[in-house]
Design a protein around this motif. Structure first.
Motif, PDB file in Angstrom:
ATOM      1  N   LEU A   1       0.845  -1.195   0.000  1.00  0.00           N
ATOM      2  CA  LEU A   1       0.000   0.000   0.000  1.00  0.00           C
ATOM      3  C   LEU A   1       0.880   1.244   0.000  1.00  0.00           C
ATOM      4  CD1 LEU A   1      -2.672  -1.065   2.667  1.00  0.00           C
ATOM      5  CD2 LEU A   1      -2.801  -1.290   0.181  1.00  0.00           C
ATOM      6  N   MET A   2       0.516   2.217  -0.837  1.00  0.00           N
ATOM      7  CA  MET A   2       1.293   3.462  -0.902  1.00  0.00           C
ATOM      8  C   MET A   2       0.532   4.536  -0.131  1.00  0.00           C
ATOM      9  SD  MET A   2       2.701   3.594  -4.778  1.00  0.00           S
ATOM     10  CE  MET A   2       1.182   3.660  -5.662  1.00  0.00           C
ATOM     11  N   HIS A   3       1.225   5.174   0.808  1.00  0.00           N
ATOM     12  CA  HIS A   3       0.586   6.210   1.630  1.00  0.00           C
ATOM     13  C   HIS A   3       1.071   7.570   1.166  1.00  0.00           C
ATOM     14  CE1 HIS A   3      -0.686   2.863   3.966  1.00  0.00           C
ATOM     15  NE2 HIS A   3       0.561   2.466   4.055  1.00  0.00           N
ATOM     16  N   ILE A   4       0.129   8.378   0.763  1.00  0.00           N
ATOM     17  CA  ILE A   4       0.476   9.690   0.215  1.00  0.00           C
ATOM     18  C   ILE A   4      -0.318  10.757   0.952  1.00  0.00           C
ATOM     19  CG2 ILE A   4       0.225  11.135  -1.875  1.00  0.00           C
ATOM     20  CD1 ILE A   4       0.993   8.670  -3.486  1.00  0.00           C
TER      21      ILE A   4
ATOM     22  N   ARG B   1      -6.279  23.099  -3.304  1.00  0.00           N
ATOM     23  CA  ARG B   1      -5.717  21.781  -2.965  1.00  0.00           C
ATOM     24  C   ARG B   1      -4.647  21.416  -3.978  1.00  0.00           C
ATOM     25  NH1 ARG B   1      -4.579  18.090  -5.966  1.00  0.00           N
ATOM     26  NH2 ARG B   1      -6.505  17.306  -6.777  1.00  0.00           N
ATOM     27  N   ASN B   2      -3.433  21.210  -3.496  1.00  0.00           N
ATOM     28  CA  ASN B   2      -2.375  20.614  -4.320  1.00  0.00           C
ATOM     29  C   ASN B   2      -1.250  20.117  -3.425  1.00  0.00           C
ATOM     30  OD1 ASN B   2      -0.339  22.643  -3.936  1.00  0.00           O
ATOM     31  ND2 ASN B   2      -1.283  23.908  -5.543  1.00  0.00           N
ATOM     32  N   LYS B   3      -0.278  19.495  -4.005  1.00  0.00           N
ATOM     33  CA  LYS B   3       0.954  18.999  -3.373  1.00  0.00           C
ATOM     34  C   LYS B   3       0.793  17.622  -2.743  1.00  0.00           C
ATOM     35  CE  LYS B   3       5.231  19.637  -2.772  1.00  0.00           C
ATOM     36  NZ  LYS B   3       6.057  19.524  -3.993  1.00  0.00           N
ATOM     37  N   PHE B   4       1.448  16.652  -3.352  1.00  0.00           N
ATOM     38  CA  PHE B   4       1.432  15.267  -2.863  1.00  0.00           C
ATOM     39  C   PHE B   4       2.784  14.935  -2.222  1.00  0.00           C
ATOM     40  CE2 PHE B   4      -1.447  15.452  -6.469  1.00  0.00           C
ATOM     41  CZ  PHE B   4      -2.457  14.558  -6.201  1.00  0.00           C
TER      42      PHE B   4
ATOM     43  N   TYR C   1       8.919  10.567  -8.722  1.00  0.00           N
ATOM     44  CA  TYR C   1       7.786  10.517  -9.660  1.00  0.00           C
ATOM     45  C   TYR C   1       6.803  11.671  -9.393  1.00  0.00           C
ATOM     46  CZ  TYR C   1       3.463   8.908 -11.845  1.00  0.00           C
ATOM     47  OH  TYR C   1       2.304   8.846 -12.583  1.00  0.00           O
ATOM     48  N   LEU C   2       6.471  11.859  -8.088  1.00  0.00           N
ATOM     49  CA  LEU C   2       5.499  12.911  -7.747  1.00  0.00           C
ATOM     50  C   LEU C   2       6.055  14.289  -8.095  1.00  0.00           C
ATOM     51  CD1 LEU C   2       4.203  11.569  -4.303  1.00  0.00           C
ATOM     52  CD2 LEU C   2       2.959  11.606  -6.470  1.00  0.00           C
ATOM     53  N   ASN C   3       7.339  14.512  -7.784  1.00  0.00           N
ATOM     54  CA  ASN C   3       7.942  15.819  -8.101  1.00  0.00           C
ATOM     55  C   ASN C   3       7.934  16.067  -9.606  1.00  0.00           C
ATOM     56  OD1 ASN C   3       8.386  16.319  -5.437  1.00  0.00           O
ATOM     57  ND2 ASN C   3      10.535  15.702  -5.455  1.00  0.00           N
ATOM     58  N   TRP C   4       8.237  15.021 -10.352  1.00  0.00           N
ATOM     59  CA  TRP C   4       8.268  15.151 -11.818  1.00  0.00           C
ATOM     60  C   TRP C   4       6.880  15.475 -12.353  1.00  0.00           C
ATOM     61  CZ3 TRP C   4       6.636  11.158 -15.530  1.00  0.00           C
ATOM     62  CH2 TRP C   4       6.951  11.489 -16.858  1.00  0.00           C
ATOM     63  N   GLN C   5       5.866  14.754 -11.843  1.00  0.00           N
ATOM     64  CA  GLN C   5       4.493  14.995 -12.307  1.00  0.00           C
ATOM     65  C   GLN C   5       4.032  16.401 -11.945  1.00  0.00           C
ATOM     66  OE1 GLN C   5       2.855  13.486 -14.386  1.00  0.00           O
ATOM     67  NE2 GLN C   5       2.926  11.275 -14.205  1.00  0.00           N
ATOM     68  N   GLU C   6       4.414  16.851 -10.733  1.00  0.00           N
ATOM     69  CA  GLU C   6       3.999  18.194 -10.319  1.00  0.00           C
ATOM     70  C   GLU C   6       4.701  19.245 -11.171  1.00  0.00           C
ATOM     71  OE1 GLU C   6       4.455  18.281  -6.051  1.00  0.00           O
ATOM     72  OE2 GLU C   6       2.528  17.270  -5.789  1.00  0.00           O
TER      73      GLU C   6
END
Ligand SMILES: Cc1cc2nc3c(=O)[nH]c(=O)nc-3n(C[C@H](O)[C@H](O)[C@H](O)COP(=O)(O)OP(=O)(O)OC[C@H]3O[C@@H](n4cnc5c(N)ncnc54)[C@H](O)[C@@H]3O)c2cc1C
Length: 448
Positions: free
Chosen positions: A261-264, A314-317, A436-441
């Motif tokens: 499970l991935m917790h974000i 709302r933003n930032k993962f 991955y998250l930084n790249w997508q953002e």
């Protein structure tokens, strides 16, 4: 052989006070479990999934006793701290434009609408106002050429699914939002927007006529013997033959799905109530909801009601395998929210954020839920893959139906899903997911 579960990590560290919760009147005093109870059913978790499971059980097994436990106050957890889009259409947040394969997306839309119809009946039965449950649709707003292209691709996909949508140009977007930031928008009419904390609190209040609900009563251990689960909280216990776990990512704290499970954490900010002059200066409609054309952009809501006129960003993962986030994490996101806000609303320079908060998402790498009978008499409705307002509702309904022997073809869909795939070991998982998250953002650019 008795089955035993020791629950870890019952500190629920939801960082910051959710604006949705804060602008509501003080809740009723809490009922903490301080006795040993027996029941026909126990539901663990009082978010979208748990509340929906309890209500569906009540419909199917009217004469049976149901207890629901939550470790915190209902409304304080993720179900009361999200952006409040109860989405009917495919919403794969790991894709560029939310779309997937046509047949699968048609089926998912039918499932989501089953959940939304159930939520609408709940709203009607419990007398929710339009501020709490508003079937007003959702706009995917595009602030860049790339976002505009995503919206155009999404229209083609929606057409192939036979779904209606309305294209909005820049002046339509300004007329609705008061902001000239958006180049275009795509209105899909069947999403519902909710006041997240008011919805779950009102839901629990309505249910409490027939369901025994205990808050601030974390499950710390469970043991099954002779066909009965005995579930312990710090001050009491519930014994029941059937238990439905609706704890989303906390399934891992119960010892299940380790490393799958991935917790974000995802963050939001809400402004203070706007003055009459600020409302006039902004213009636009009194309330609206804009989701980003790119899933890694900003969702923005304008609300009006008991808490006045306010705007939510709302933003930032953040990927966080420890499931804990701190106020420092909130501080790190503040800059993003303020920048995103000022880009859209330069006419509201002095409108400060009053509340800032974060909350947990649980995703699996292959985007599947965790559903079904995971131990004898123990059912799971977990891992909502970031779209738990409708999918949490759905999985709770389906778990109650499955556990009580009710037939529904969506149950088969859920049972036929694959298992969540194994994640790479730490620290590779965190490093990979963060990159991955930084790249997508970064790719989301002006949509943020
Ligand atoms: C900022 C933000 C914005 C979001 N926006 C959206 C959106 O617009 N649309 C959307 O679909 N989704 C959105 N989400 C995601 C959505 O909020 C979640 O997917 C949803 O809340 C999951 O619902 P759930 O009922 O499965 O789990 P939860 O809401 O997490 O509820 C689980 C409950 O279980 C309880 N629990 C856990 N462990 C125990 C224990 N040991 N004993 C007793 N109780 C326990 C918890 O306290 C919690 O109340 C957003 C999330 C965040 C943080």
């Amino acid at each position: 052989m008795p089955q035993k579960i020791q629950v870890k990590n019952i500190r629920h560290g939801n960082p910051g006070l959710s604006g949705w919760y804060a602008i509501l009147p003080e809740p009723e005093p809490t009922h903490v479990l301080e006795e040993d109870l027996t029941a026909d059913w126990l539901v663990i978790g009082g978010g979208f999934a748990g509340l929906s499971a309890a209500r569906r059980l009540l419909q199917l097994r009217e004469k049976e006793s149901i207890v629901l436990l939550d470790s915190i106050r209902i409304g304080e957890g993720s179900s009361g701290r999200n952006s409040g889009f109860m989405i009917d259409l495919p919403h794969d947040i790991s894709s560029d434009s939310y779309a997937g394969a046509v047949e699968r997306d048609i089926r998912q839309t039918m499932q989501n609408r089953y959940a939304i119809a159930f939520a609408a009946k709940t709203a009607e039965d419990y007398g929710f106002s339009q501020e709490v449950f508003n079937p007003c649709g959702k706009i995917n707003g595009a602030a860049s050429e790339k976002g505009d292209r995503h919206n155009r691709e999404y229209v083609v996909h929606l057409n192939s699914m036979g779904e209606e949508s309305t294209w909005l140009n820049a002046s339509d977007m300004k007329r609705i939002t008061g902001s000239d930031y958006y180049l275009s928008g795509l209105l899909t009419p069947k999403t519902v927007t909710i006041q997240a904390a008011a919805y779950v609190r009102g839901f629990a209040q309505g249910l409490s006529q027939n369901v025994n609900i205990y808050e601030n009563s974390p499950v710390i251990a469970m043991k099954r013997a002779d066909g009965i689960w005995k579930v312990n909280t710090p001050k009491g216990s519930v014994s029941a033959p059937k238990v439905i776990l609706c704890v989303n990512g906390h399934l891992q704290s119960f010892g299940f799905l380790k490393q799958r499970l991935m917790h974000i954490f995802l963050y939001a900010s809400m402004t203070r109530a706007m003055t009459t002059e600020e409302i006039r200066r902004l213009g636009g409609e009194p309330s609206w909801g804009v989701a980003p054309a790119n899933p890694f952009g900003s969702s923005v809501r304008k609300i009006c009601g008991v808490g006045g006129h306010r705007i939510l960003m709302r933003n930032k993962f953040h990927f966080n395998s420890t499931m804990e986030a701190s106020d420092r994490d909130i501080q790190r996101t503040v800059r993003n929210h303020d920048r995103s806000f000022q880009r859209r609303f330069p006419m509201l320079k002095n409108l400060e954020m009053e509340y800032r908060w974060g909350g947990r998402l649980c995703l699996s790498w292959n985007g599947v839920p965790v559903f079904g009978e995971i131990e004898d008499g123990l059912f799971a409705a977990c891992c909502q893959n970031g779209v738990g307002v409708s999918k949490g509702t759905l999985s709770g309904i389906l778990a109650a139906e499955y556990a009580s022997g009710f037939q529904n073809s969506y149950i088969e869909d859920y049972l036929n899903e694959k298992q969540p795939t194994r994640l790479p070991p730490e620290p590779i998982a965190t490093m990979g997911a963060t990159a991955y998250l930084n790249w997508q953002e970064w790719r989301a650019g002006l949509e943020k």
